[in-house]
Design a protein around this motif. Sequence first.
Motif, PDB file in Angstrom:
ATOM      1  N   THR A 110       0.839  -1.196   0.000  1.00  0.00           N
ATOM      2  CA  THR A 110       0.000   0.000   0.000  1.00  0.00           C
ATOM      3  C   THR A 110       0.874   1.246   0.000  1.00  0.00           C
ATOM      4  N   LEU A 142      -3.265   4.608  -9.990  1.00  0.00           N
ATOM      5  CA  LEU A 142      -3.267   4.004  -8.662  1.00  0.00           C
ATOM      6  C   LEU A 142      -3.310   5.139  -7.653  1.00  0.00           C
ATOM      7  N   ARG A 151      -4.234   3.036  -0.910  1.00  0.00           N
ATOM      8  CA  ARG A 151      -5.077   1.936  -1.385  1.00  0.00           C
ATOM      9  C   ARG A 151      -4.169   0.768  -1.796  1.00  0.00           C
ATOM     10  N   VAL A 177      -2.223  -2.109  -3.577  1.00  0.00           N
ATOM     11  CA  VAL A 177      -1.812  -2.405  -4.948  1.00  0.00           C
ATOM     12  C   VAL A 177      -1.324  -3.851  -4.971  1.00  0.00           C
ATOM     13  N   ASP A 206      -5.132  -2.284  -9.149  1.00  0.00           N
ATOM     14  CA  ASP A 206      -5.593  -1.371  -8.109  1.00  0.00           C
ATOM     15  C   ASP A 206      -6.381  -2.108  -7.031  1.00  0.00           C
ATOM     16  N   ASP A 207      -6.986  -1.359  -6.117  1.00  0.00           N
ATOM     17  CA  ASP A 207      -7.677  -1.964  -4.972  1.00  0.00           C
ATOM     18  C   ASP A 207      -8.944  -2.695  -5.369  1.00  0.00           C
ATOM     19  N   ALA A 232      -3.721  -1.771 -13.828  1.00  0.00           N
ATOM     20  CA  ALA A 232      -3.271  -0.382 -13.902  1.00  0.00           C
ATOM     21  C   ALA A 232      -1.944  -0.240 -14.652  1.00  0.00           C
TER      22      ALA A 232
END
Length: 278
Positions: free
Chosen positions: A172, A241, A245, A247, A264-265, A270
Amino acid sequence: MLETNETEAVVREEVCGLSGTRRVAAMLDLDPAKLLPGASLPRGWQFLLMGADTRRSDLRSDGFPGLGVPMPDFGLPRLMLGGRSVTFISDIPIGATVLRSSAVQSVVHKPNASGPMAIVTLLHELRISEITEPALIETQTYLLLSAANKAIGETNAAALEPVQAGHVKTLTPDETLLFQYSALGFNSHKIHIDRDFAREQEGFPDLVVNGGLATLLLTEFLRLDLDVIPAAIKVRHLAPLFCDRPVTLAADRVGERWRLRAFDDRNRLAVDMEVDPQ
């Protein structure tokens, strides 16, 4: 569509300094003392040698200084990293004097649904002083967009299925990491350091993780977790991103190559990277 040819290269002398490399190690939560004079700069850390020295009065309105050469404006206030490719020819010793050559390789102007846009490709070469051949060649592609081409904010889309890959790691990026990476690369783009600007001016839900930082996290995953030394990488940035959050990094061997991805979350792709190993 209108294309402009490359500009004259800007050549600067840089030093691959011990203090700078140790700060990169500290940023990555590695032991700085293990970086020693004469050791090879880890491949992927060359961003430290590519920061522009653009005067503050010459910055774009979004704060971006360019990398090695000032980024043109063309009246297009929004900037996004589209991708990069890097060829590692030889290692750069820590402590070495490096000549950096940077130029705008091409500019392509074309319209899209939200107005005019420009695709700017920068070409960089890093050469160790007194050695003829470059140690590294890197191209970076940026998209310059009109103010009308705002980012897409938060959506209610459900998360995709969990990421499946041979090697998976989750981390994160936080505000401290974004700040340190931006400072080490002298990158003052406001979407990485000014939350109000990112939200109100660009339409993002939070600070945006630097595209170069996302690339660095993938090359470190390659280096530390997979024990792979890259000879070349090719990266496409497909979606932003965001700070704080999770990754998910994923890696798979595909024939003689590696494919690394960052999700991404919500498990949306991404960043997509192809790697030719040494």
